[in-house]
Each structure stands twice: as structure tokens, then as C-alpha cells.
Design a protein around this motif. Sequence first.
Motif, PDB file in Angstrom:
ATOM      1  N   SER A 133      75.583  27.030  23.394  1.00  0.00           N
ATOM      2  CA  SER A 133      74.750  25.931  23.874  1.00  0.00           C
ATOM      3  C   SER A 133      73.389  26.500  24.246  1.00  0.00           C
ATOM      4  CB  SER A 133      75.395  25.265  25.099  1.00  0.00           C
ATOM      5  OG  SER A 133      75.307  26.122  26.222  1.00  0.00           O
ATOM      6  N   VAL A 134      72.481  25.639  24.669  1.00  0.00           N
ATOM      7  CA  VAL A 134      71.174  26.123  25.088  1.00  0.00           C
ATOM      8  C   VAL A 134      71.300  26.981  26.345  1.00  0.00           C
ATOM      9  CG1 VAL A 134      69.856  24.269  23.999  1.00  0.00           C
ATOM     10  CG2 VAL A 134      70.720  23.951  26.300  1.00  0.00           C
ATOM     11  N   SER A 191      76.166  20.280  11.894  1.00  0.00           N
ATOM     12  CA  SER A 191      75.978  19.296  12.968  1.00  0.00           C
ATOM     13  C   SER A 191      76.755  19.683  14.225  1.00  0.00           C
ATOM     14  CB  SER A 191      76.430  17.919  12.486  1.00  0.00           C
ATOM     15  OG  SER A 191      75.734  17.525  11.332  1.00  0.00           O
ATOM     16  N   GLU A 213      76.025  19.381  17.177  1.00  0.00           N
ATOM     17  CA  GLU A 213      75.867  18.382  18.241  1.00  0.00           C
ATOM     18  C   GLU A 213      77.007  17.373  18.279  1.00  0.00           C
ATOM     19  OE1 GLU A 213      73.894  16.716  14.582  1.00  0.00           O
ATOM     20  OE2 GLU A 213      73.842  18.674  15.567  1.00  0.00           O
ATOM     21  N   ASN A 247      79.129  17.469  21.343  1.00  0.00           N
ATOM     22  CA  ASN A 247      78.665  16.696  22.493  1.00  0.00           C
ATOM     23  C   ASN A 247      78.892  15.205  22.305  1.00  0.00           C
ATOM     24  OD1 ASN A 247      76.139  19.012  22.334  1.00  0.00           O
ATOM     25  ND2 ASN A 247      77.336  18.854  24.201  1.00  0.00           N
ATOM     26  N   GLU A 248      78.690  14.730  21.089  1.00  0.00           N
ATOM     27  CA  GLU A 248      78.711  13.292  20.824  1.00  0.00           C
ATOM     28  C   GLU A 248      80.123  12.722  20.676  1.00  0.00           C
ATOM     29  OE1 GLU A 248      76.350  13.055  17.283  1.00  0.00           O
ATOM     30  OE2 GLU A 248      74.532  13.712  18.324  1.00  0.00           O
ATOM     31  N   VAL A 293      74.459  24.066  20.155  1.00  0.00           N
ATOM     32  CA  VAL A 293      73.526  24.347  19.060  1.00  0.00           C
ATOM     33  C   VAL A 293      74.171  25.141  17.923  1.00  0.00           C
ATOM     34  CG1 VAL A 293      71.469  24.185  20.500  1.00  0.00           C
ATOM     35  CG2 VAL A 293      72.609  26.398  20.248  1.00  0.00           C
ATOM     36  N   GLN A 305      82.542  20.337  26.997  1.00  0.00           N
ATOM     37  CA  GLN A 305      81.240  20.171  26.351  1.00  0.00           C
ATOM     38  C   GLN A 305      80.181  19.734  27.350  1.00  0.00           C
ATOM     39  OE1 GLN A 305      79.185  17.384  25.596  1.00  0.00           O
ATOM     40  NE2 GLN A 305      80.551  15.911  26.575  1.00  0.00           N
ATOM     41  N   SER A 306      80.576  18.928  28.363  1.00  0.00           N
ATOM     42  CA  SER A 306      79.587  18.491  29.355  1.00  0.00           C
ATOM     43  C   SER A 306      79.139  19.659  30.242  1.00  0.00           C
ATOM     44  CB  SER A 306      80.126  17.335  30.201  1.00  0.00           C
ATOM     45  OG  SER A 306      81.167  17.774  31.039  1.00  0.00           O
ATOM     46  N   GLY A 361      76.616  21.845  28.040  1.00  0.00           N
ATOM     47  CA  GLY A 361      75.311  21.277  27.697  1.00  0.00           C
ATOM     48  C   GLY A 361      75.190  21.117  26.194  1.00  0.00           C
ATOM     49  N   ASP A 362      73.961  21.038  25.710  1.00  0.00           N
ATOM     50  CA  ASP A 362      73.719  20.767  24.286  1.00  0.00           C
ATOM     51  C   ASP A 362      74.200  21.918  23.411  1.00  0.00           C
ATOM     52  OD1 ASP A 362      72.570  18.337  24.926  1.00  0.00           O
ATOM     53  OD2 ASP A 362      70.528  19.123  24.930  1.00  0.00           O
TER      54      ASP A 362
END
Length: 126
Positions: free
Chosen positions: A61-62, A86, A88, A91-92, A39, A32-33, A36-37
Amino acid sequence: MATPNNLKYSEDHEWVKVDGDTVTIGITEFAQSELGDIVFVELPEEGDEIAKGDDFGSVESVKTVSELYAPVSGEVLEVNEELEDSPELVNESPYEEAWMLKVKLRDASELDELMDAAAYDEMTGQ
């Protein structure tokens, strides 16, 4: 974040948590890192069959779209519907809230081909 020792890992950056003949699958903190973000997350339907090595969905991701590859074979018992609204969460909370699938394992010997945390960290250079 340290790579959890209680999970198994694929070369395609999926993690597997074993609970009897059911496994939970998600993507790793490292994956995930790198993406990136997140979506959007596309996952199979409950009742679908997945086969080890085949793609079973994707994360967008973006930066890019990345396929998800099945670390084991089996029947999809449950899909994390929360990721639809959700994405995201990947990432979280990649190891907790962002699990993707629960699968009834078809062949337990496939688990032997997965890495432990130390081997995964070595592969990713962490």
C-alpha cells in the motif's frame, strides 16, 4: 461493511471460501482498510504449493508492505490475474472481485482452525 457469514477467517486477516475440496482465499475488509490504498499485489504462480502459516505473497500500500499468510495448505489452482493490473480492487471489493487464490485443499481439518465471522469480528473489535 458487515463481515460475511459464509466465509472462514484466519488470525492473519485472510478469508477462505470453501467449495468442496477447493478454497478461494483473499484478505478481509478490515485488513485492506488498515493498509490503505493498495498499489501492488504479489501472488504465487499456478501449480505452486502453499503451506498453512507460510507467506505466499504480499500486498503493498502507500503506507507499507504486508505479507500474506496461507490459512490452509494446498496447490494453487488459479491466481486472480486481474489484481496485477488493478490492485485497487482489494480496496474496492475485498470479498468479491479481489479474491487472490483458488487452492486445492490438502487437509480439510485445517479449516477447523479458522474462525467464523463472529469470532473474527470479536478479534478485530468490530
